[in-house]
Design an enzyme around this catalytic site. Sequence first.
Site, mmCIF file in Angstrom:
data_model
loop_
_atom_site.group_PDB
_atom_site.id
_atom_site.type_symbol
_atom_site.label_atom_id
_atom_site.label_comp_id
_atom_site.label_asym_id
_atom_site.label_seq_id
_atom_site.Cartn_x
_atom_site.Cartn_y
_atom_site.Cartn_z
ATOM 1 N N LYS A 69 0.592 -1.251 -0.456
ATOM 2 C CA LYS A 69 -0.401 0.018 -0.097
ATOM 3 C C LYS A 69 0.685 1.384 -0.432
ATOM 4 O O LYS A 69 0.701 2.449 -0.460
ATOM 5 C CB LYS A 69 -0.973 0.163 1.520
ATOM 6 N N GLU A 113 -1.639 6.185 8.883
ATOM 7 C CA GLU A 113 -2.395 7.361 7.761
ATOM 8 C C GLU A 113 -2.878 8.157 8.740
ATOM 9 O O GLU A 113 -3.985 7.328 10.006
ATOM 10 C CB GLU A 113 -2.434 7.397 7.108
ATOM 11 N N HIS A 153 -13.107 -2.939 9.897
ATOM 12 C CA HIS A 153 -12.905 -2.282 8.639
ATOM 13 C C HIS A 153 -13.103 -3.549 7.342
ATOM 14 O O HIS A 153 -12.219 -3.418 6.104
ATOM 15 C CB HIS A 153 -10.810 -2.503 8.306
ATOM 16 N N ARG A 169 -7.617 -8.049 -8.584
ATOM 17 C CA ARG A 169 -7.919 -9.232 -8.772
ATOM 18 C C ARG A 169 -9.098 -8.921 -8.399
ATOM 19 O O ARG A 169 -9.360 -7.173 -8.061
ATOM 20 C CB ARG A 169 -7.871 -10.121 -6.807
#
Length: 619
Positions: free
Chosen positions: A116, A186, A221, A277
């Site tokens: 990421k 983040e 999440h 994917r």
Amino acid sequence: MIASVLVANRGEIACRIFRTCREAGIRTVAVHSDPDENALHARVADAAVRLPGAAPADTYLRGDLIVKAAVAAGADAVHPGYGFLSENAGFARAVQDAGLVWIGPPPEAIEAMASKTRAKELMGVAPLTGETGVTEADLPVLVKAAAGGGGRGMRVVRRLADLDAELTAARAEAASAFGDGEVFVEPYLENGRHVELQILADTHGTVWALGTRDCSLQRRHQKVIEEAPAPGLAPGLTAELHDLAVRAARAVDYVGAGTVEFLVAHGRAHFLEMNTRLQVEHPVTEAVFGIDLVALQLRIAEGHALENDPPRARGHAVEARLYAEDPARGWAPQTGRLHRLAVPDGIRLDTGCSDGDEIGVHYDPMLAKAVAHAPTRAEAVRRLAGALERAAIHGPVTNRDLLVRSLRHEEFTSGHMDTGFYDRHLTALTEPAPDLLAPLAAALADASARTGRFGGWRNLPSQPQVKRYAVEGEEHEVRYHHTRTGLTADGVRVIHADGDRVVLETDGVRRSFDIARYGDRVHVNATTLTALPRFPDPTAHHAPGSLLAPMPGTVVRVAEGVTEGATVEAGRPLLWLEAMKMEHRITAPATGTLTALNAEPGRRVEVGTLLAVVEEHAD
């Protein structure tokens, strides 16, 4: 031309890919662990190969075994599904090195987007907050696994004092799940919407961006309800998302199906990641565009070109993920036999389960995905909520009631939801709201089945029959009589009663109840009851402060300093259980002394196993 496809995954996605392959005349090969020997995906494939030697939770991560299985079964192509191997460049190369067709993006594209952090750099996203140097002004922040997915290794941190512990826990979970303990931090946007773009690209330079999806309703999440298109986005923002998604695909010479994900807040789009994917929620895009993404994946892998422009979008689609879990108890996964799973006609049901299957502890607790498509969003939402409410789901506790209530919640129906939806509304959405006639219907069905056509009436007046049921944690007692004319109950007219169906009338309104009983569990329409014994067991007792395992699983770690005799504070994490690919934290129920600790890393526990006892301090 591809003649035979091995799917390197299990459950629902394997069954879904097999369905398309059968329609195309392509032979199918499944792989399975020992617990999955009789799983639906292993039964419906033309051939199935056992993956030996690996622990059940790791079996489907063994790329070397899967490549050997493909060669042994005579497959000429491998579809990775959407498991962790689908984003593993090394596995993609191993498939190609074995002379097999890889139904996915080039390994180089997977590598470019696998981390990421690297993906954000590639997209020119502003620098992330580092693991060090976080200040109070930066809070809240989100700790994420760089190689992660599915919510693993992800933590929201709201207090600076918690950051080090959460980083340690996230690294451990990420390393266990992905073999890579890298994490990053983040800023956490409290009220953002999770919006993503489905892309599809061929080997001839054509890239399709197939509209938006909103996946904002999430627990831990992980997505719960998804829809296409994302409602309420400004046309300019939608165009910007479209352009960013195409740019991401072209930046890595992408081929095949993929998803570019964003967090949308205050009218701005923030790039999150690119999943190289097929996504779990791909059926809503298929419904809106009238396409089969798996069929298109197969054609692209065979070298065919896409049309210059994608088909036109029509209507709206909504998908709900049905999980064997209890949202009211920390989303605890549930196990047991799935006796029945059926939805009304007109609803797409993608599942890897069939009636009679055992839901175990080794894999994700998702049972199925239910998808509704209609000309408008309001119609699609209403159709899906009604279908789930009428669905027959007999077996472990599920999130069905939560899904129905979520779909009917004003914040969702208005299209103003965000990723904090369950943080705000979970308590209200999981409040017990039992059907008060369900226990009576269950009792009358049981009485009818036991007494048969001649009934149980007596010439002399007698006391009413009494039965007790537990419904959503509350005890309900019902009373009824056997009479010369049949079963009766005060205030209710019994129109019909047999072992499978009861019809009752109250205040002039007639209602029907379908009954299914499995041991002491009784399903009455959408209500699940537990028949209670006439006389409670006086020996059933645990000391105050006892912590019992809420689900079967494995103790993965015990918190530092947690030993018998230690003083612990209320809410302090004591240990972690891993079950169904999720970690579950067991915390101290009160401030007191830890008088017993029956847990150590690696220990397998069953539901109700005594893990620890905290003796509360008198003050």
